[in-house]
Write a protein that holds these residues in place. Structure first.
Motif, PDB file in Angstrom:
ATOM      1  N   GLY B  18       8.860   0.095   2.146  1.00 18.71           N
ATOM      2  CA  GLY B  18       8.434   1.516   1.952  1.00 18.71           C
ATOM      3  C   GLY B  18       9.093   2.300   0.831  1.00 18.71           C
ATOM      4  O   GLY B  18       8.215   2.879  -0.020  1.00 18.71           O
ATOM      5  N   LEU B  19      10.054   1.934   0.228  1.00 20.54           N
ATOM      6  CA  LEU B  19      10.785   2.315  -0.989  1.00 20.54           C
ATOM      7  C   LEU B  19       9.813   2.072  -2.138  1.00 20.54           C
ATOM      8  O   LEU B  19       9.497   2.752  -2.969  1.00 20.54           O
ATOM      9  N   LEU B  20       9.242   0.869  -2.162  1.00 19.25           N
ATOM     10  CA  LEU B  20       8.600   0.042  -3.358  1.00 19.25           C
ATOM     11  C   LEU B  20       7.128   0.805  -3.399  1.00 19.25           C
ATOM     12  O   LEU B  20       6.869   1.471  -4.632  1.00 19.25           O
ATOM     13  N   VAL B  21       6.624   1.204  -2.326  1.00 21.10           N
ATOM     14  CA  VAL B  21       5.204   2.138  -2.305  1.00 21.10           C
ATOM     15  C   VAL B  21       5.772   3.430  -2.859  1.00 21.10           C
ATOM     16  O   VAL B  21       4.843   4.068  -3.659  1.00 21.10           O
ATOM     17  N   LEU B  22       6.701   4.041  -1.953  1.00 16.02           N
ATOM     18  CA  LEU B  22       7.039   5.506  -2.752  1.00 16.02           C
ATOM     19  C   LEU B  22       7.407   5.602  -4.306  1.00 16.02           C
ATOM     20  O   LEU B  22       6.877   6.320  -5.061  1.00 16.02           O
ATOM     21  N   MET B  23       8.120   4.510  -4.808  1.00 13.24           N
ATOM     22  CA  MET B  23       8.546   4.349  -6.192  1.00 13.24           C
ATOM     23  C   MET B  23       7.110   4.139  -7.201  1.00 13.24           C
ATOM     24  O   MET B  23       6.718   4.968  -8.004  1.00 13.24           O
ATOM     25  N   LEU B  24       6.448   3.171  -6.690  1.00 14.16           N
ATOM     26  CA  LEU B  24       5.158   2.837  -7.435  1.00 14.16           C
ATOM     27  C   LEU B  24       3.979   4.343  -7.432  1.00 14.16           C
ATOM     28  O   LEU B  24       3.539   4.262  -8.418  1.00 14.16           O
ATOM     29  N   SER B  25       4.008   4.565  -6.290  1.00 12.31           N
ATOM     30  CA  SER B  25       3.074   5.727  -6.408  1.00 12.31           C
ATOM     31  C   SER B  25       3.674   6.961  -7.163  1.00 12.31           C
ATOM     32  O   SER B  25       2.922   7.671  -7.804  1.00 12.31           O
ATOM     33  N   VAL B  26       4.942   6.943  -7.351  1.00  8.71           N
ATOM     34  CA  VAL B  26       5.135   8.220  -8.298  1.00  8.71           C
ATOM     35  C   VAL B  26       5.143   7.699  -9.664  1.00  8.71           C
ATOM     36  O   VAL B  26       4.481   8.268 -10.548  1.00  8.71           O
ATOM     37  N   ILE B  28       3.204   4.928 -11.005  1.00  7.93           N
ATOM     38  CA  ILE B  28       1.771   4.590 -11.265  1.00  7.93           C
ATOM     39  C   ILE B  28       0.529   5.691 -11.160  1.00  7.93           C
ATOM     40  O   ILE B  28      -0.227   5.871 -11.778  1.00  7.93           O
ATOM     41  N   GLY B  29       1.151   6.346  -9.975  1.00  9.27           N
ATOM     42  CA  GLY B  29       0.385   7.638  -9.805  1.00  9.27           C
ATOM     43  C   GLY B  29      -1.083   7.663  -8.940  1.00  9.27           C
ATOM     44  O   GLY B  29      -1.131   6.517  -8.215  1.00  9.27           O
ATOM     45  N   LYS B  30      -2.101   8.148  -9.406  1.00 17.27           N
ATOM     46  CA  LYS B  30      -3.310   8.095  -8.440  1.00 17.27           C
ATOM     47  C   LYS B  30      -4.027   6.649  -8.339  1.00 17.27           C
ATOM     48  O   LYS B  30      -4.605   6.338  -7.557  1.00 17.27           O
ATOM     49  N   LYS B  31      -3.813   5.846  -9.482  1.00 11.19           N
ATOM     50  CA  LYS B  31      -4.656   4.466  -9.722  1.00 11.19           C
ATOM     51  C   LYS B  31      -3.881   3.810  -8.467  1.00 11.19           C
ATOM     52  O   LYS B  31      -4.735   2.690  -8.167  1.00 11.19           O
ATOM     53  N   PHE B  32      -2.661   3.896  -7.951  1.00 12.11           N
ATOM     54  CA  PHE B  32      -1.983   3.041  -7.158  1.00 12.11           C
ATOM     55  C   PHE B  32      -2.613   3.138  -5.722  1.00 12.11           C
ATOM     56  O   PHE B  32      -2.432   2.257  -4.800  1.00 12.11           O
ATOM     57  N   ASP B  33      -3.242   4.352  -5.433  1.00 17.16           N
ATOM     58  CA  ASP B  33      -3.647   4.798  -4.071  1.00 17.16           C
ATOM     59  C   ASP B  33      -4.320   3.763  -3.317  1.00 17.16           C
ATOM     60  O   ASP B  33      -4.195   3.526  -2.049  1.00 17.16           O
ATOM     61  N   ARG B  34      -5.326   3.013  -4.104  1.00 15.94           N
ATOM     62  CA  ARG B  34      -6.083   2.074  -3.262  1.00 15.94           C
ATOM     63  C   ARG B  34      -5.130   0.779  -2.737  1.00 15.94           C
ATOM     64  O   ARG B  34      -5.714   0.071  -1.972  1.00 15.94           O
ATOM     65  N   ALA B  35      -3.996   0.501  -3.439  1.00 14.83           N
ATOM     66  CA  ALA B  35      -3.425  -0.818  -3.139  1.00 14.83           C
ATOM     67  C   ALA B  35      -2.342  -0.691  -2.322  1.00 14.83           C
ATOM     68  O   ALA B  35      -1.747  -1.270  -1.745  1.00 14.83           O
ATOM     69  N   ILE B  36      -2.032   0.977  -1.850  1.00 13.47           N
ATOM     70  CA  ILE B  36      -1.079   1.252  -0.976  1.00 13.47           C
ATOM     71  C   ILE B  36      -1.511   0.594   0.369  1.00 13.47           C
ATOM     72  O   ILE B  36      -0.215  -0.119   0.868  1.00 13.47           O
ATOM     73  N   ALA B  37      -2.172   0.744   1.083  1.00 15.36           N
ATOM     74  CA  ALA B  37      -2.482   0.273   2.449  1.00 15.36           C
ATOM     75  C   ALA B  37      -2.197  -1.407   2.474  1.00 15.36           C
ATOM     76  O   ALA B  37      -1.371  -1.889   3.014  1.00 15.36           O
ATOM     77  N   PRO B  38      -2.810  -2.076   1.580  1.00 20.00           N
ATOM     78  CA  PRO B  38      -2.661  -3.315   1.416  1.00 20.00           C
ATOM     79  C   PRO B  38      -1.062  -3.964   1.428  1.00 20.00           C
ATOM     80  O   PRO B  38      -0.568  -4.917   2.035  1.00 20.00           O
ATOM     81  N   VAL B  39      -0.479  -3.376   0.352  1.00 20.98           N
ATOM     82  CA  VAL B  39       0.754  -3.569   0.118  1.00 20.98           C
ATOM     83  C   VAL B  39       1.868  -3.504   1.471  1.00 20.98           C
ATOM     84  O   VAL B  39       2.521  -4.054   1.823  1.00 20.98           O
ATOM     85  N   ILE B  40       1.338  -2.200   2.034  1.00 26.38           N
ATOM     86  CA  ILE B  40       2.200  -1.927   3.591  1.00 26.38           C
ATOM     87  C   ILE B  40       2.036  -2.899   4.534  1.00 26.38           C
ATOM     88  O   ILE B  40       2.933  -3.327   5.117  1.00 26.38           O
ATOM     89  N   THR B  41       0.675  -3.436   4.534  1.00 27.11           N
ATOM     90  CA  THR B  41       0.335  -4.364   5.512  1.00 27.11           C
ATOM     91  C   THR B  41       1.053  -5.644   5.180  1.00 27.11           C
ATOM     92  O   THR B  41       1.476  -6.452   5.966  1.00 27.11           O
ATOM     93  N   ALA B  42       1.079  -6.055   3.937  1.00 27.55           N
ATOM     94  CA  ALA B  42       1.819  -7.261   3.677  1.00 27.55           C
ATOM     95  C   ALA B  42       3.150  -7.123   4.169  1.00 27.55           C
ATOM     96  O   ALA B  42       3.759  -8.078   4.495  1.00 27.55           O
ATOM     97  N   GLY B  43       3.820  -5.985   3.967  1.00 26.14           N
ATOM     98  CA  GLY B  43       5.137  -5.854   4.113  1.00 26.14           C
ATOM     99  C   GLY B  43       5.486  -5.909   5.664  1.00 26.14           C
ATOM    100  O   GLY B  43       6.442  -6.772   5.969  1.00 26.14           O
TER     101      GLY B  43
END
Lengths: 109, 486
Positions: B18-26, B28-43
């Motif tokens: 959760g924290l990882l996604v929060l930090m990376l989205s801050v 990296i910004g918009k470019k990270f949006d596509r990768a969020i759901a896969p990262v969360i799923t992996a977690g």
């Protein structure tokens, strides 16, 4: 309790105090119309629980600190709740220009 | 210290991601949006693996007994994580079409992860502090999520109502806990149970009984049981649909696991006190009477589901009123069925809402002919909700009612069965709309767009609903295993 007060402090005094706070809090939640007042009334209830915990901890289990630990956690949670609550109230205020609970009536039944 | 950390590895993983996604989205910004759901799923998948690897059938207690790993917590954690996985799967398409959620995607998934962690901690809590804190960890993110559509008045109002009543509930819960602490001088649930038995407190300490009832009021708010259900319909209707799904599944799971821990471990002899049993029976009865009758005139699907979930909470409370060993696993089995059918119904409704831009029951019109597969799955979920034999809801209701009858609560069970007949009307109404009413609206929206991922999730849930009846013994075994250590 060994304080120089001229009279002996009893557990009952604290319990009555916290019960009164609980009553005031619930009364406030039910009757107040301003959102911040409602929030403050809820804080009163949390503080009532806090007084209870500390009084029980001091009088019934003076050798352990569990009640006071619990109290510290409740303080933390109360602070979080106030933070989130004020943010929600602010976003309602921006949209509606009022924080009167009577105007929150789009959703009913 | 090491054993403490091993016990909470799954929670650490979920929090970390959760924290990882929060930090990376801050950063990296918009470019990270596509990768969020896969990262969360992996977690989440990693956390499920960690439960199997470290905690399964490996009882331990950590952090001065405030965190307990037993069968119940292991099963419940896997259960919660799978539910969270399905919700993340459903959210992938949904968030792309939601203006507000799309803007702050990192925070959105972070908050979902926090709700998941709260539920997992709740199912493993061993003392009152942990119960209170994890209930708050579930509640506070859901207040924010309910109001996630910042400029939408309905979302604001939903969040506000949920917040005020939720905080009031937590405050009363805290007061109840303080009284229980005062009566027993302990906060550890198992020691509380021991002290109550030793000193026979349930028959001579009003402090304990009042405290327990106040704690039950607090839990009653969270599970949405009847006299305390007033936030539920408004919050369900106003929040974004994906959050409604979250509130009716994970947040409810949390409240029920807390209630199971609190009543069956903490106040384990609560059957000795007439007042507590009476209170639970009143809650249960009011819930299914009010829930089912109030659902009849509803026109909005989400509001209908709110009343339906109130009535389901009532049926589950029969298990608590019965308070036998059988009732404990019956409640667990009912929870599994409830989650399966509720997730299913909401995943179909979400597709309908995305194509037809409406949450009314009317929006389901005519989809039986344009989308036959989804409609058949929806029929399965609806029939399952009523509790008619060939689907999961029946198994859930069957064992809870059986436990109720065995505990001499036959009259309560009879009222339950009669009100569940009433529920047939409004669930079948949705099926009627799907098949017998013509869709009068935009012709382009006649066929509901169904992305592959959503169809896959819907069919898995439908299969689960059927599986619970085909092989009930497996689920009974899971339920029995989950509560053996109590």
């Amino acid at each position: 309790m060994h304080l120089q007060l001229g009279f002996e402090l009893k557990l009952l005094y604290f319990l009555v105090m916290s019960a009164v706070l609980l009553g005031i809090g619930i009364y406030g939640v039910l009757t107040r119309r301003h959102l911040v007042h409602i929030l403050l009334s809820i804080e009163l209830i949390l503080n009532a629980a806090l007084i209870n915990l500390i009084a029980f901890s001091a009088f019934t289990t003076p050798d352990k600190m569990t009640g006071q630990m619990f109290a510290v956690f409740i303080i933390v949670v109360a602070a979080c709740e106030v933070g989130v609550g004020l943010a929600i109230i602010l976003s309602v205020y921006r949209k509606k220009n009022t924080v009167d609970i009577d105007n929150m009536n789009i959703l009913k039944w | 210290m090491v054993i403490d950390l091993i016990s909470i590895i799954p929670e650490l993983i979920v929090t970390g991601f959760g924290l990882l996604v929060l930090m990376l989205s801050v950063f990296i910004g918009k470019k990270f949006d596509r990768a969020i759901a896969p990262v969360i799923t992996a977690g989440i998948v990693l956390a499920i693996g960690a439960v199997f690897a470290f905690n399964f059938y490996n009882p331990a207690s950590a952090f001065n007994n405030s965190f307990v790993v037993d069968n119940f917590s292991s099963f419940f954690r896997i259960f919660t994580l799978i539910t969270a996985l399905i919700i993340v799967g459903l959210s992938v398409g949904y968030v792309k079409e939601s203006v507000y959620i799309k803007r702050n995607l990192g925070e959105f998934y972070f908050l979902i992860m926090m709700v998941t962690v709260g539920t997992m901690l709740m199912s493993s809590s061993g003392d009152l502090i942990m119960l209170f804190l994890s209930l708050e960890l579930v509640s506070i993110p859901t207040y924010i999520l309910a109001g996630y559509e910042k400029m939408n008045e309905r979302s604001n109002e939903a969040s506000l109502k949920y917040f005020i009543l939720g905080v009031l509930a937590s405050a009363i819960l805290a007061y109840g806990f303080s009284l229980i602490y005062g009566a027993t001088g302990e906060i550890n649930l198992k020691e509380i149970a021991q002290i109550i038995i030793n000193r026979d407190l349930l028959s001579n300490s009003y402090l304990l009984i009042v405290g327990t009832i106040m704690a039950l009021i607090g839990f009653g708010f969270k599970i949405g049981a009847a006299p305390f259900h007033w936030w539920a319909p408004d919050t369900y209707e106003g929040s974004p649909t994906i959050i409604t799904t979250l509130i009716t599944t994970i947040a409810k799971l949390a409240a029920f696991s807390g209630l199971i821990r609190f009543l069956f471990i903490g106040i384990s002899r609560f059957k000795d006190s007439v007042w507590i049993i009476l209170f639970i029976i009143i809650l249960s009865m009011l819930s299914f009477i009010l829930g089912n009758f109030m659902a009849l005139p509803q026109k909005n699907f989400k509001r209908l589901m709110a009343y339906s979930s109130i009535s389901h909470a009532g049926y589950m409370l029969i298990g608590f009123a019965a308070a036998t060993m059988d009732a404990q696993w019956a409640v667990f089995v009912y929870l599994m069925a409830y989650i399966a059918m509720n997730l299913g119904a909401f995943s179909v409704a979400m597709l309908v809402e995305r194509t037809r831009k409406s949450e009314e029951i009317k929006a389901f019109a005519g989809m039986g002919y344009t989308n036959p597969f989804i409609s058949i799955c929806m029929i399965i979920f609806m029939i399952s909700m009523v509790g008619i034999p060939p689907f999961a809801g029946f198994i859930g209701k069957l064992f809870v009612f059986k436990a109720g009858v065995e505990a001499n609560l036959t009259w309560l069970v009879i009222i339950g069965v009669l009100t569940s007949v009433v529920s047939l009307w409004y669930y079948v109404n949705i099926i009627r709309h799907m098949y017998f009413i013509k869709y009068e609206g935009d012709a382009a929206a006649a066929k509901i767009k169904a992305p592959k991922l959503n169809v896959f999730i819907i069919s898995v849930l439908a299969l689960f609903n059927i599986a619970m009846v085909v092989v009930p013994s497996v689920f009974i075994l899971i339920g029995k295993n989950a509560v053996t250590l109590f």
